[in-house]
Write a protein that holds these residues in place. Structure first.
Motif, short mmCIF file in Angstrom:
data_model
loop_
_atom_site.label_atom_id
_atom_site.label_comp_id
_atom_site.label_asym_id
_atom_site.label_seq_id
_atom_site.Cartn_x
_atom_site.Cartn_y
_atom_site.Cartn_z
N SER A 197 0.84 -1.19 0.00
CA SER A 197 0.00 0.00 0.00
C SER A 197 0.87 1.24 0.00
O SER A 197 1.92 1.27 0.63
CB SER A 197 -0.88 -0.01 1.24
N ASP A 198 0.42 2.26 -0.71
CA ASP A 198 1.17 3.52 -0.70
C ASP A 198 0.29 4.64 -0.14
O ASP A 198 0.38 5.80 -0.53
CB ASP A 198 1.69 3.86 -2.09
N ALA A 199 -0.58 4.27 0.80
CA ALA A 199 -1.55 5.20 1.37
C ALA A 199 -0.90 6.40 2.06
O ALA A 199 -1.52 7.45 2.17
CB ALA A 199 -2.44 4.46 2.37
N LEU A 200 0.32 6.24 2.52
CA LEU A 200 0.96 7.30 3.30
C LEU A 200 2.17 7.90 2.60
O LEU A 200 2.99 8.55 3.25
CB LEU A 200 1.36 6.76 4.68
N VAL A 201 2.31 7.71 1.29
CA VAL A 201 3.45 8.26 0.57
C VAL A 201 3.49 9.78 0.76
O VAL A 201 2.49 10.46 0.56
CB VAL A 201 3.40 7.91 -0.93
N GLY A 202 4.63 10.27 1.21
CA GLY A 202 4.80 11.70 1.43
C GLY A 202 4.31 12.19 2.78
O GLY A 202 4.49 13.35 3.13
N ALA A 203 3.70 11.31 3.58
CA ALA A 203 3.18 11.70 4.88
C ALA A 203 4.25 11.53 5.96
O ALA A 203 5.14 10.69 5.84
CB ALA A 203 1.96 10.85 5.24
N THR A 204 4.13 12.33 7.01
CA THR A 204 4.97 12.18 8.19
C THR A 204 4.05 11.79 9.34
O THR A 204 3.06 12.48 9.60
CB THR A 204 5.72 13.48 8.51
N VAL A 205 4.38 10.69 9.99
CA VAL A 205 3.52 10.13 11.04
C VAL A 205 4.30 10.06 12.35
O VAL A 205 5.47 9.67 12.38
CB VAL A 205 3.03 8.72 10.64
N VAL A 206 3.62 10.45 13.43
CA VAL A 206 4.18 10.35 14.78
C VAL A 206 3.27 9.43 15.58
O VAL A 206 2.04 9.54 15.50
CB VAL A 206 4.26 11.74 15.46
N PHE A 207 3.86 8.51 16.34
CA PHE A 207 3.10 7.62 17.22
C PHE A 207 3.36 8.05 18.66
O PHE A 207 4.49 8.35 19.03
CB PHE A 207 3.54 6.16 17.03
N THR A 208 2.29 8.07 19.47
CA THR A 208 2.45 8.43 20.87
C THR A 208 1.48 7.64 21.72
O THR A 208 0.40 7.28 21.27
CB THR A 208 2.27 9.96 21.08
N LEU B 288 -2.63 8.27 18.11
CA LEU B 288 -2.71 8.36 19.56
C LEU B 288 -3.05 7.02 20.20
O LEU B 288 -4.03 6.38 19.83
CB LEU B 288 -3.80 9.37 19.96
N GLY B 289 -2.24 6.64 21.16
CA GLY B 289 -2.55 5.49 21.98
C GLY B 289 -2.98 5.96 23.36
O GLY B 289 -3.22 7.15 23.58
N ALA C 219 -2.71 7.18 27.11
CA ALA C 219 -1.77 8.07 27.80
C ALA C 219 -0.87 8.80 26.80
O ALA C 219 0.34 8.83 26.93
CB ALA C 219 -0.93 7.29 28.82
N ALA C 220 -1.49 9.40 25.79
CA ALA C 220 -0.75 10.05 24.71
C ALA C 220 0.03 11.28 25.17
O ALA C 220 1.13 11.53 24.70
CB ALA C 220 -1.69 10.42 23.57
N GLY C 221 -0.51 12.07 26.07
CA GLY C 221 0.25 13.17 26.68
C GLY C 221 0.53 14.36 25.79
O GLY C 221 -0.31 14.78 24.99
N SER C 222 1.74 14.91 25.91
CA SER C 222 2.08 16.21 25.32
C SER C 222 2.05 16.21 23.79
O SER C 222 1.76 17.24 23.18
CB SER C 222 3.44 16.68 25.82
N LYS C 223 2.37 15.09 23.16
CA LYS C 223 2.34 15.06 21.70
C LYS C 223 0.91 15.23 21.18
O LYS C 223 0.69 15.88 20.16
CB LYS C 223 2.96 13.78 21.15
N ALA C 224 -0.06 14.68 21.89
CA ALA C 224 -1.47 14.86 21.52
C ALA C 224 -1.86 16.32 21.65
O ALA C 224 -2.51 16.89 20.77
CB ALA C 224 -2.36 13.99 22.40
N GLU C 225 -1.42 16.95 22.73
CA GLU C 225 -1.71 18.37 22.95
C GLU C 225 -1.07 19.22 21.86
O GLU C 225 -1.69 20.16 21.35
CB GLU C 225 -1.21 18.80 24.33
N LYS D 14 -3.86 16.37 12.15
CA LYS D 14 -4.90 15.35 12.26
C LYS D 14 -4.43 14.22 13.15
O LYS D 14 -3.32 13.73 13.01
CB LYS D 14 -5.26 14.81 10.87
N THR D 15 -5.30 13.81 14.08
CA THR D 15 -4.98 12.69 14.96
C THR D 15 -5.84 11.49 14.59
O THR D 15 -6.97 11.63 14.13
CB THR D 15 -5.21 13.05 16.45
N LEU D 16 -5.26 10.32 14.77
CA LEU D 16 -5.92 9.05 14.47
C LEU D 16 -5.76 8.13 15.67
O LEU D 16 -4.76 8.20 16.37
CB LEU D 16 -5.26 8.36 13.27
N ASP D 17 -6.73 7.22 15.86
CA ASP D 17 -6.48 6.14 16.80
C ASP D 17 -5.93 4.95 16.00
O ASP D 17 -5.79 5.02 14.77
CB ASP D 17 -7.73 5.78 17.61
N GLU D 18 -5.58 3.88 16.69
CA GLU D 18 -4.97 2.75 16.00
C GLU D 18 -5.89 2.18 14.92
O GLU D 18 -5.43 1.88 13.81
CB GLU D 18 -4.61 1.64 17.00
#
Length: 77
Positions: free
Chosen positions: A1-12, A47-48, A50-56, A64-68
């Motif tokens: 899948s290339d659904a996220l080509v060019g995207a930057t993703v952070v997990f917290t 966001l998982g 106890a996401a904390g400061s990165k969510a804020e 844009k925030t996503l859950d798992e």
């Protein structure tokens, strides 16, 4: 899948079913760059529990925030 080509993703926080490394690998396989910090260049913050400061910070920057489940749907899993 290339659904996220060019995207930057952070997990917290703790994801319900995926280990962090596993989630990051899935994002990379979908074409994303995985980052450890949230910035205006971030496309999604997954966001998982106890996401904390990165969510804020994501909210403050309008990132844009996503859950798992939303992340997995986005990459077609």
């Amino acid at each position: 899948s290339d659904a996220l080509v060019g995207a930057t993703v952070v997990f917290t926080g703790t994801l319900p079913t995926l280990a962090r490394d596993e989630a990051q690998d899935l994002a990379r396989q979908a074409g994303a760059t995985v980052s450890s910090s949230v910035s205006q260049q971030t496309t999604y913050v997954v966001l998982g529990e106890a996401a904390g400061s990165k969510a804020e910070k994501a909210t403050a920057l309008g990132v844009k925030t996503l859950d798992e489940a939303e992340f997995l749907k986005l990459i077609g899993r």
